[in-house]
Design an enzyme around this catalytic site. Structure first.
Site, PDB file in Angstrom:
ATOM      1  N   HIS A  44     -14.681   1.628  -0.904  1.00 28.29           N
ATOM      2  CA  HIS A  44     -13.557   0.777  -0.500  1.00 28.29           C
ATOM      3  C   HIS A  44     -12.486   1.545   0.266  1.00 28.29           C
ATOM      4  O   HIS A  44     -11.362   1.071   0.396  1.00 28.29           O
ATOM      5  CB  HIS A  44     -12.946   0.084  -1.719  1.00 28.29           C
TER       6      HIS A  44
ATOM      7  N   TYR B 147       0.810  -1.213   0.000  1.00 27.39           N
ATOM      8  CA  TYR B 147       0.000   0.000   0.000  1.00 27.39           C
ATOM      9  C   TYR B 147       0.844   1.265   0.000  1.00 27.39           C
ATOM     10  O   TYR B 147       0.403   2.303  -0.528  1.00 27.39           O
ATOM     11  CB  TYR B 147      -0.991  -0.023   1.171  1.00 27.39           C
TER      12      TYR B 147
ATOM     13  N   SER C 195     -15.273  -4.344 -13.361  1.00 32.72           N
ATOM     14  CA  SER C 195     -15.317  -5.703 -13.913  1.00 32.72           C
ATOM     15  C   SER C 195     -16.655  -6.393 -13.730  1.00 32.72           C
ATOM     16  O   SER C 195     -16.960  -7.361 -14.411  1.00 32.72           O
ATOM     17  CB  SER C 195     -14.230  -6.562 -13.247  1.00 32.72           C
TER      18      SER C 195
ATOM     19  N   CYS D   4      -8.496   0.021  17.932  1.00 31.03           N
ATOM     20  CA  CYS D   4      -9.554   0.859  18.511  1.00 31.03           C
ATOM     21  C   CYS D   4     -10.481   1.489  17.484  1.00 31.03           C
ATOM     22  O   CYS D   4     -11.487   2.098  17.848  1.00 31.03           O
ATOM     23  CB  CYS D   4      -8.947   1.942  19.397  1.00 31.03           C
TER      24      CYS D   4
ATOM     25  N   ASN E  65     -17.211   0.802 -20.655  1.00 27.53           N
ATOM     26  CA  ASN E  65     -16.105  -0.053 -20.262  1.00 27.53           C
ATOM     27  C   ASN E  65     -15.179  -0.288 -21.441  1.00 27.53           C
ATOM     28  O   ASN E  65     -15.565  -0.103 -22.600  1.00 27.53           O
ATOM     29  CB  ASN E  65     -16.643  -1.398 -19.762  1.00 27.53           C
TER      30      ASN E  65
ATOM     31  N   GLN F 107     -15.206   2.428  -6.406  1.00 26.44           N
ATOM     32  CA  GLN F 107     -14.466   1.328  -5.810  1.00 26.44           C
ATOM     33  C   GLN F 107     -12.988   1.661  -5.692  1.00 26.44           C
ATOM     34  O   GLN F 107     -12.229   0.898  -5.104  1.00 26.44           O
ATOM     35  CB  GLN F 107     -14.635   0.068  -6.669  1.00 26.44           C
TER      36      GLN F 107
ATOM     37  N   CYS G 155      -0.901   4.007  16.999  1.00 29.51           N
ATOM     38  CA  CYS G 155      -2.148   4.729  16.798  1.00 29.51           C
ATOM     39  C   CYS G 155      -2.102   6.021  17.607  1.00 29.51           C
ATOM     40  O   CYS G 155      -1.763   5.993  18.793  1.00 29.51           O
ATOM     41  CB  CYS G 155      -3.323   3.866  17.243  1.00 29.51           C
TER      42      CYS G 155
ATOM     43  N   CYS H 196      -6.803   2.374  12.822  1.00 29.43           N
ATOM     44  CA  CYS H 196      -6.276   1.522  13.890  1.00 29.43           C
ATOM     45  C   CYS H 196      -7.130   0.272  13.983  1.00 29.43           C
ATOM     46  O   CYS H 196      -8.334   0.360  14.230  1.00 29.43           O
ATOM     47  CB  CYS H 196      -6.272   2.263  15.222  1.00 29.43           C
TER      48      CYS H 196
ATOM     49  N   GLY I 159     -15.749   1.389 -16.063  1.00 35.62           N
ATOM     50  CA  GLY I 159     -14.444   0.815 -15.760  1.00 35.62           C
ATOM     51  C   GLY I 159     -14.440  -0.181 -14.625  1.00 35.62           C
ATOM     52  O   GLY I 159     -13.470  -0.258 -13.879  1.00 35.62           O
TER      53      GLY I 159
END
Length: 233
Positions: free
Chosen positions: A107, A54, A175, A118, A199, A89, A134, A115, A173
């Site tokens: 998403h 990420y 799926s 918590c 698409n 998304q 955190c 966190c 765009g």
């Protein structure tokens, strides 16, 4: 009647901005198995790998620029006489950077940190690490504020309400393989909305749409927006 337009966007709308799709040949899930980097179980097994994945996506998204499809949807929101809602998304911020305001990130976003101990949320730094505490509880339980497989997407009550009041539903765009988003077209059609898929190629749910348009999003979306605005102009 001015009409309410509800738009679902997926990875395909950001592909021409240099951000990878997931299920196509060479997509992210051919390079990183989703069970390793996009599930709570994968994060529990190897949080360093998940943060590495990420962090890279966050850097790529920050360097990317909105393409003509993003700008066209921002124009639609600005100039259409009715309400325009984007359900995305995507975890990038390209819709907002193009000028869209009415965006629900079902998403989550790469710009957010969460966190897992918590539930606190805060703005993600450029680089996140497993040991990051955190700011609320101090636990080293920092994770990206994105929805992983097996987790419930955000804003679902609001999304179903928007679909129930749509006059036009467009999927761009995406799926058509991930639920609940794959069911949005059926919900919109059920209440009488006109439905269109825009698409690069037909999705898994293409037969559910009343209208289709295929080609690169940077070409098809501006053309569709121009036609919609002309229809109401």
């Amino acid at each position: 009647m001015t009409g309410k337009i509800v738009i679902l966007t997926g990875a395909g709308i950001s592909a021409e901005s240099g951000l990878g799709t997931f299920r196509d040949a060479g997509g992210l899930w051919t390079q990183y198995p989703p069970e390793d980097v996009a599930t709570p179980e994968g994060f529990h097994r190897n949080p360093d790998l998940v943060h590495e994945f990420y962090n890279a996506r966050r850097a790529n998204a920050a360097a990317a620029q909105p393409n003509p499809a993003h700008h066209a949807l921002a124009r639609l929101e600005r100039d259409h006489p009715g309400e325009v809602v984007i359900l995305t998304q995507n975890v990038d911020a390209l819709h907002e950077r193009a000028g869209s305001h009415n965006v629900l990130h079902m998403h989550g976003t790469l710009a957010g940190a969460l966190c897992s101990a918590c539930g606190a949320r805060w703005d993600a730094p450029e680089t996140m690490r497993t040991a990051d505490p955190c700011p609320a509880c101090g636990a080293p339980a920092t994770r990206p504020d994105v929805v992983w497989f097996g987790e419930v997407p955000y804003f679902m009550d609001a999304i179903w309400d928007h679909l129930a009041t749509a006059d036009l539903f467009a999927a761009i765009g995406t799926s058509g393989e991930v639920y609940p988003a794959a069911a949005f077209v059926q919900e919109a059609a059920r209440v009488g909305a006109h439905t269109i898929e825009i698409n690069l190629a037909p999705s898994a749910t293409v037969s559910d749409f009343a209208e289709t348009c295929f080609g690169p999003a940077s070409e098809t979306v501006p053309q569709w927006v121009a036609a919609e605005l002309a229809r109401h102009g």
